[in-house]
Design a protein around this motif. Sequence first.
Motif, short mmCIF file in Angstrom:
data_model
loop_
_atom_site.label_atom_id
_atom_site.label_comp_id
_atom_site.label_asym_id
_atom_site.label_seq_id
_atom_site.Cartn_x
_atom_site.Cartn_y
_atom_site.Cartn_z
N LEU A 112 0.60 -1.30 0.09
CA LEU A 112 0.04 -0.02 -0.09
C LEU A 112 0.68 1.42 -0.04
CD1 LEU A 112 -2.70 1.28 0.20
CD2 LEU A 112 -2.86 0.96 2.77
N LYS A 113 1.88 1.30 0.78
CA LYS A 113 2.80 2.40 0.81
C LYS A 113 3.49 2.61 -0.62
CE LYS A 113 6.97 4.15 2.92
NZ LYS A 113 8.05 3.92 4.24
N GLN A 114 3.99 1.47 -1.21
CA GLN A 114 4.47 1.75 -2.24
C GLN A 114 3.53 2.18 -3.54
OE1 GLN A 114 6.00 -1.98 -3.95
NE2 GLN A 114 7.15 -1.08 -5.71
N LYS A 115 2.18 1.73 -3.49
CA LYS A 115 1.48 2.40 -4.48
C LYS A 115 0.98 3.83 -4.23
CE LYS A 115 -0.94 -2.14 -5.36
NZ LYS A 115 -2.29 -2.89 -5.72
N LEU A 116 0.76 4.20 -2.70
CA LEU A 116 0.62 5.40 -2.61
C LEU A 116 1.83 6.41 -3.05
CD1 LEU A 116 -0.98 5.10 0.66
CD2 LEU A 116 -2.23 5.56 -1.36
N GLN A 117 2.84 5.88 -2.86
CA GLN A 117 4.14 6.72 -3.33
C GLN A 117 4.12 6.86 -4.87
OE1 GLN A 117 7.59 4.92 -1.67
NE2 GLN A 117 7.13 5.86 0.42
N SER A 118 3.65 5.81 -5.69
CA SER A 118 3.98 6.01 -7.05
C SER A 118 2.74 7.05 -7.29
CB SER A 118 3.45 4.48 -7.62
OG SER A 118 2.28 4.01 -7.08
N LEU A 119 1.63 7.02 -6.71
CA LEU A 119 0.36 8.05 -7.24
C LEU A 119 0.55 9.20 -6.55
CD1 LEU A 119 -2.45 5.45 -6.89
CD2 LEU A 119 -1.48 6.21 -9.00
N GLU A 120 1.65 9.44 -5.77
CA GLU A 120 1.81 10.76 -4.77
C GLU A 120 0.73 11.02 -3.95
OE1 GLU A 120 2.41 14.06 -7.70
OE2 GLU A 120 4.37 13.30 -8.47
N GLY A 121 0.39 10.08 -3.20
CA GLY A 121 -0.77 10.16 -2.41
C GLY A 121 -0.26 10.33 -0.92
N PRO A 122 -1.04 10.03 0.13
CA PRO A 122 -0.92 9.99 1.53
C PRO A 122 0.50 9.52 1.92
CG PRO A 122 -3.10 9.93 1.29
CD PRO A 122 -2.70 9.44 -0.12
#
Length: 234
Positions: A112-122
């Motif tokens: 989840l952290k990796q996906k959020l980082q790729s999307l520039e999310g929280p």
Amino acid sequence: MPLQPLAPSWQLRLAAALVNSAAFPLVGLALLQLAGALSPDDNLLKRRQRICSRLAVAAALGFLLLLPLQTVAGLRQSRAVTTNQASRIKGAEVKLAALRQAVATAGSGAELKQKLQSLEGPVLGPAELSQPLPRLRAQLEAVLDQAEQQIAQQRPQAAAPSPWLLLPDLLRNGLACLALAIGFAAMAQRPGQSIPLLKEVQDRWQQWTEHRRVRRLKASQKQQKRPKRLPSRR
């Protein structure tokens, strides 16, 4: 101010600068006309007055042409702002949907952290990652719900504004340009003419209206002189 003659924002700034600074040359021209009237025998003053009156012709025509230019530029600028806002909201909605999908499909906190980082999310810190995945998903869903509410609040602003909302500004700017054009025309004089440009325009307008009135009168008289046709007998 960088040169961008095709940009409506640049055109509006140029029009505002011209309108705001036009009072000084207009007052100077009026004082020059007054000085010429008080000193009719001063040849130098007459020559300067003649040169300035020629330049005033260009100023009068320029402000007259500035009226439709800034009107069109104002409408284009309003549409451009609306389009940019709609584009930003659309991009935010697409990103929000991608974040929701990432939260729903992640199988672990690290994923989840990796996906959020790729999307520039929280950004997830160690405290968030130490929580169970269902609780972390619930917290992120709450954050995304708040973001969705903010987008929904901004959506009405992206709607195309009514032309009536722009009417006060357009009228104010148009009247300012028209007043300046009339002011310069009242003291402008074309080469070979002995009357001001404004008086010349008024005389031509009166001639045109009189010509139309005479034509209508002649047409009415011809129509009255036509013999009336008698009804045919069967």
